[in-house]
Structure formats: C-alpha cells, structure tokens
Design a protein around this motif. Sequence first.
Motif, PDB file in Angstrom:
ATOM      1  N   PRO A  52       2.113 -24.573  24.805  1.00 19.44           N
ATOM      2  CA  PRO A  52       2.112 -25.006  26.205  1.00 19.44           C
ATOM      3  C   PRO A  52       2.599 -26.442  26.374  1.00 19.44           C
ATOM      4  CG  PRO A  52       0.072 -23.861  25.669  1.00 19.44           C
ATOM      5  CD  PRO A  52       0.786 -24.066  24.382  1.00 19.44           C
ATOM      6  N   ARG A  53       2.300 -27.290  25.405  1.00 19.97           N
ATOM      7  CA  ARG A  53       2.740 -28.679  25.486  1.00 19.97           C
ATOM      8  C   ARG A  53       4.276 -28.776  25.453  1.00 19.97           C
ATOM      9  NH1 ARG A  53      -0.190 -33.236  24.848  1.00 19.97           N
ATOM     10  NH2 ARG A  53       0.933 -35.150  24.326  1.00 19.97           N
ATOM     11  N   ALA A  54       4.907 -27.959  24.606  1.00 21.08           N
ATOM     12  CA  ALA A  54       6.367 -27.964  24.539  1.00 21.08           C
ATOM     13  C   ALA A  54       6.961 -27.443  25.849  1.00 21.08           C
ATOM     14  CB  ALA A  54       6.846 -27.117  23.364  1.00 21.08           C
ATOM     15  N   ARG A  55       6.372 -26.390  26.399  1.00 22.33           N
ATOM     16  CA  ARG A  55       6.869 -25.855  27.674  1.00 22.33           C
ATOM     17  C   ARG A  55       6.757 -26.897  28.777  1.00 22.33           C
ATOM     18  NH1 ARG A  55       6.176 -20.286  30.772  1.00 22.33           N
ATOM     19  NH2 ARG A  55       6.161 -21.036  32.909  1.00 22.33           N
ATOM     20  N   ARG A  56       5.633 -27.626  28.820  1.00 20.80           N
ATOM     21  CA  ARG A  56       5.458 -28.657  29.845  1.00 20.80           C
ATOM     22  C   ARG A  56       6.489 -29.768  29.677  1.00 20.80           C
ATOM     23  NH1 ARG A  56       0.820 -29.819  33.019  1.00 20.80           N
ATOM     24  NH2 ARG A  56       0.379 -27.644  32.507  1.00 20.80           N
ATOM     25  N   ARG A  88      14.035 -34.809  42.443  1.00 20.46           N
ATOM     26  CA  ARG A  88      13.753 -33.565  43.145  1.00 20.46           C
ATOM     27  C   ARG A  88      12.278 -33.511  43.537  1.00 20.46           C
ATOM     28  NH1 ARG A  88      18.564 -30.978  44.613  1.00 20.46           N
ATOM     29  NH2 ARG A  88      20.005 -31.067  42.849  1.00 20.46           N
ATOM     30  N   ALA A  89      12.017 -32.960  44.700  1.00 24.87           N
ATOM     31  CA  ALA A  89      10.652 -32.928  45.230  1.00 24.87           C
ATOM     32  C   ALA A  89       9.725 -32.048  44.409  1.00 24.87           C
ATOM     33  CB  ALA A  89      10.679 -32.435  46.683  1.00 24.87           C
ATOM     34  N   HIS A  90      10.260 -31.121  43.631  1.00 25.02           N
ATOM     35  CA  HIS A  90       9.392 -30.127  42.997  1.00 25.02           C
ATOM     36  C   HIS A  90       8.627 -30.665  41.785  1.00 25.02           C
ATOM     37  CE1 HIS A  90      13.056 -29.260  40.467  1.00 25.02           C
ATOM     38  NE2 HIS A  90      12.124 -29.157  39.537  1.00 25.02           N
ATOM     39  N   VAL A  91       8.645 -31.972  41.521  1.00 21.68           N
ATOM     40  CA  VAL A  91       7.733 -32.504  40.508  1.00 21.68           C
ATOM     41  C   VAL A  91       6.281 -32.202  40.891  1.00 21.68           C
ATOM     42  CG1 VAL A  91       7.531 -34.799  41.545  1.00 21.68           C
ATOM     43  CG2 VAL A  91       7.172 -34.505  39.080  1.00 21.68           C
ATOM     44  N   LEU A  92       6.021 -32.058  42.184  1.00 26.84           N
ATOM     45  CA  LEU A  92       4.679 -31.728  42.660  1.00 26.84           C
ATOM     46  C   LEU A  92       4.422 -30.218  42.627  1.00 26.84           C
ATOM     47  CD1 LEU A  92       4.646 -34.210  45.673  1.00 26.84           C
ATOM     48  CD2 LEU A  92       3.577 -34.527  43.436  1.00 26.84           C
ATOM     49  N   ASP A  93       5.421 -29.453  42.256  1.00 28.09           N
ATOM     50  CA  ASP A  93       5.328 -27.993  42.134  1.00 28.09           C
ATOM     51  C   ASP A  93       6.149 -27.585  40.918  1.00 28.09           C
ATOM     52  OD1 ASP A  93       4.761 -25.305  42.826  1.00 28.09           O
ATOM     53  OD2 ASP A  93       6.633 -25.151  43.963  1.00 28.09           O
ATOM     54  N   LEU A  94       5.795 -28.144  39.769  1.00 26.36           N
ATOM     55  CA  LEU A  94       6.678 -28.139  38.616  1.00 26.36           C
ATOM     56  C   LEU A  94       6.844 -26.770  37.973  1.00 26.36           C
ATOM     57  CD1 LEU A  94       8.331 -30.063  36.740  1.00 26.36           C
ATOM     58  CD2 LEU A  94       6.303 -30.101  35.265  1.00 26.36           C
ATOM     59  N   ASP A  95       5.717 -26.084  37.715  1.00 22.92           N
ATOM     60  CA  ASP A  95       5.783 -24.875  36.892  1.00 22.92           C
ATOM     61  C   ASP A  95       4.476 -24.113  37.046  1.00 22.92           C
ATOM     62  OD1 ASP A  95       6.857 -23.077  35.103  1.00 22.92           O
ATOM     63  OD2 ASP A  95       6.472 -24.286  33.321  1.00 22.92           O
ATOM     64  N   GLU A  96       4.423 -22.919  36.504  1.00 25.31           N
ATOM     65  CA  GLU A  96       3.175 -22.166  36.507  1.00 25.31           C
ATOM     66  C   GLU A  96       2.104 -22.954  35.764  1.00 25.31           C
ATOM     67  OE1 GLU A  96       3.767 -18.303  34.895  1.00 25.31           O
ATOM     68  OE2 GLU A  96       5.508 -17.862  36.152  1.00 25.31           O
ATOM     69  N   GLY A  97       0.981 -23.168  36.428  1.00 29.16           N
ATOM     70  CA  GLY A  97      -0.092 -23.943  35.835  1.00 29.16           C
ATOM     71  C   GLY A  97       0.143 -25.437  35.861  1.00 29.16           C
ATOM     72  N   ALA A  98       1.266 -25.870  36.410  1.00 26.68           N
ATOM     73  CA  ALA A  98       1.596 -27.297  36.463  1.00 26.68           C
ATOM     74  C   ALA A  98       2.050 -27.679  37.862  1.00 26.68           C
ATOM     75  CB  ALA A  98       2.684 -27.624  35.447  1.00 26.68           C
ATOM     76  N   SER A  99       1.367 -27.143  38.867  1.00 23.01           N
ATOM     77  CA  SER A  99       1.730 -27.393  40.258  1.00 23.01           C
ATOM     78  C   SER A  99       0.549 -28.003  41.004  1.00 23.01           C
ATOM     79  CB  SER A  99       2.159 -26.090  40.945  1.00 23.01           C
ATOM     80  OG  SER A  99       2.335 -26.302  42.336  1.00 23.01           O
ATOM     81  N   PHE A 100       0.670 -29.254  41.362  1.00 23.45           N
ATOM     82  CA  PHE A 100      -0.337 -29.942  42.160  1.00 23.45           C
ATOM     83  C   PHE A 100      -0.535 -29.211  43.484  1.00 23.45           C
ATOM     84  CE2 PHE A 100      -1.328 -34.421  44.102  1.00 23.45           C
ATOM     85  CZ  PHE A 100      -2.655 -34.074  44.252  1.00 23.45           C
ATOM     86  N   LEU A 101       0.558 -28.795  44.098  1.00 27.20           N
ATOM     87  CA  LEU A 101       0.476 -28.182  45.425  1.00 27.20           C
ATOM     88  C   LEU A 101      -0.191 -26.807  45.377  1.00 27.20           C
ATOM     89  CD1 LEU A 101       3.966 -29.181  46.865  1.00 27.20           C
ATOM     90  CD2 LEU A 101       1.834 -30.470  46.841  1.00 27.20           C
ATOM     91  N   ARG A 102       0.108 -26.006  44.382  1.00 27.06           N
ATOM     92  CA  ARG A 102      -0.501 -24.680  44.282  1.00 27.06           C
ATOM     93  C   ARG A 102      -1.972 -24.774  43.870  1.00 27.06           C
ATOM     94  NH1 ARG A 102       4.150 -20.815  44.238  1.00 27.06           N
ATOM     95  NH2 ARG A 102       5.957 -22.207  44.345  1.00 27.06           N
ATOM     96  N   PHE A 103      -2.306 -25.811  43.106  1.00 32.82           N
ATOM     97  CA  PHE A 103      -3.718 -26.063  42.814  1.00 32.82           C
ATOM     98  C   PHE A 103      -4.481 -26.359  44.111  1.00 32.82           C
ATOM     99  CE2 PHE A 103      -6.878 -29.456  42.435  1.00 32.82           C
ATOM    100  CZ  PHE A 103      -7.833 -28.841  41.636  1.00 32.82           C
ATOM    101  N   LEU A 104      -3.918 -27.216  44.955  1.00 35.78           N
ATOM    102  CA  LEU A 104      -4.587 -27.549  46.211  1.00 35.78           C
ATOM    103  C   LEU A 104      -4.698 -26.325  47.118  1.00 35.78           C
ATOM    104  CD1 LEU A 104      -2.978 -31.029  46.979  1.00 35.78           C
ATOM    105  CD2 LEU A 104      -5.320 -30.588  46.222  1.00 35.78           C
TER     106      LEU A 104
END
Length: 375
Positions: free
Chosen positions: A259-263, A107-123
């Motif tokens: 947070p590590r478990a959630r990730r 799935r494409a959303h590995v780049l938009d994985l989760d809150e605080g874990a989104s490469f695209l939202r960081f950019l």
Amino acid sequence: MSWNAAWPRSREGRAEAARIGRALDALRQGGNPLAGEQFRAAVLRRLWRADAALLKGLAAYRRHPHQRGLEEPPVIWREGAARLLDYGGPGGRGGPPVLFVPSLVNRAHVLDLDEGASFLRFLRAQGVRPLLLDWGWPGPLERRFTLTDHIAGRLERALLAAPEGVVLAGYCMGGLLALAAALRQPARVRALALLATPWDFHVDPGAARLAKLLPGLEPVMEATGTVPVDALQAMFALLDPYGVAEKFRAFGRLDPASPRARRFVALEDWLNDGVPLAAPVARETIGGWYGANTPARGEWAVAGLPVAPGEWRKPAFLAIPARDRIVPPASAGALAGAMPGAVVHEAASGHIGMVAGQGAEAALWRPFLDWLRGA
C-alpha cells in the motif's frame, strides 16, 4: 555538508559512510601517500551507489501499474475552466457543506487522490457535504487573470453557487485565496479552515531565491502567457534540492505491491500532472508574495480590500504540518499569530502527507472533522 545528509539509513549505507569517514580521517592525518586516492575512490563508490539507487527507484516508478480510477462527482457550477464538484452523493447533501479551495498550480484531486486516500470521500462518509473547486487548466481567458480575477471573480461566484452557511477550506496557496474571499464575503462563509497556508514568506531564505528567478521567466511568460509546469516544478524543487532524489531511492526499496508503494505512485502521478500558472498571477505571487512578502507586511489587497486575517471574527481552524518543507511551519505559524481566535492544529506530518499520506487520517482528517462538528 555531512556525507550522511541524503543517504539511506540502511546497514549498507551506514557501512559505506563509515568507510568514507575512515578514508577522510586518514587524509586529514597525513602520512599515508595513498590516503587521497582512497578517499576519492570511496566517494566515487558512494556516488555510484546513490545513482544506482536513484535509477532503480525511477525505473520502479515507471513500471508500477497503478492508475487512478475514482469516479468523478457531479458538477454543480461551471465558469470557464473552473468547476465546482459536489461530493455529497445521493442522500448526503443534507450534511454541513465544506467548500475546498486548492492551489492554482496543482490538480485539485490531491484532496481526492485514490481509494482509501481521499480526504473528501472520508468526510462524505462522516455525513459532511464536501465541495471541491477545480480551477482547471488555464485557457486564453484565464491566462490574463490576476489574483483578483480568481478571488473576487471565480471563487466568489462559486461561493454563491454553494449552499448557504458553507465552511470555506483552503489548502496551501488555496488557503490565501480562501482567506481573501472569506474576508470579502463574510455573510456567505460560516467558518474558515486554512490548511498548510503560508503567510510570512521571508522566514525561509529560499523565498528570496525564487523571487530572483522571476525576471528570467519573463520571456516564456510573454510567449505563452504562463509559467509552464516544468518551470514551476524546477522552482519548487529548489526549496528541497536533495529531496527529489532521496524519495525515489527510498521508493526503490519498497515492495511494489505494498500500500505504501501504491500511495507513493498516486502522489507522484499527481505531482507530475501540474497546471501552468497565469503570468499575471505569477508576477503577484512570485514577485509579491515571495519577493516583497506582501501578505505578512499587510500590503496584499484584493480589489482594493486589504487581506487582514485579524479581521476574521468567525470560527477558524489552522492546520500546520510540523515537517512541511514547502510551507515552513514558521510561515504558517505567523498566520496563526495574526488570527488569535483560531484553533491551531499542529500535524505530525509533511505538506502533502497531511492531506493524502499514509497517516493523513490521524494527522488531519479526524482533527478537522472534530473541529467542524463543533464550529
């Protein structure tokens, strides 16, 4: 094989390993009629403990309440199963556009994985306009697609729908697709980023083993038009056969509220939500890339045009994870060697951790942003 190879480095685990070592030494030295039975009992205890830790981790994962809840961005282009998602947001569409191309099998959303874990939202927060090509689930049409259909068809038309002067960024398998498209449409692409992208498939002996599985997949490909998700997951598990069990053992030792478990749960949910691979693409990739090593041998072509990375004359950024077990660093490094003008970033991370792990911001996000601003 070392008895410690896949065992947690806890005090309890080290003590268990020491007991097995002592029993093995006694067995080798002889003279103790009970040594064989003691060694057997020590090994069985250790295997039981390993199984118990694995089951504990699996149960903890299944019980974890986390669910991905990010709002999906608007779609600016659609064709068949494929969509182009615009992460620019209100007022953010004036920033430099970057079109991300993921793999066809996840799935494409590995780049938009989760809150605080989104490469695209960081950019996006840094003033960039990220675009994401979501290949979607292959329908009856896509199941007949070849790599040429995906690259010279869907990807190039997505490029036409993107703003001019776009940076094309491919992740994993998507890096090969992005490279081929950029070489075919250099006027549309301002710069090229290849993230954990394989090139020389034969640096890893496991590639040949994967290729040998292809004939056995023919019956299911004939029946369904695809390699199903479960078969793909089993194949890639062969690249690191002990890794799956060990990661769940490690998860079982985490605080579920951390947070590590959630990730971990977010990443594992993504991994378990794969996408089948169209049969013609499977034959080209498993047989051609993994089996014949066509990219590194200069024999891979798209619509008749050879994919020659040395022909790329514009800015390029190559990110190579140092702890990558899916794309060995030497495989991605061969691509860097074929693109002498590229900026090479060696990330202290793994294949998925580089884009979505706890340390992704330092490993990739900020180095990529720094390069982008200067490209």
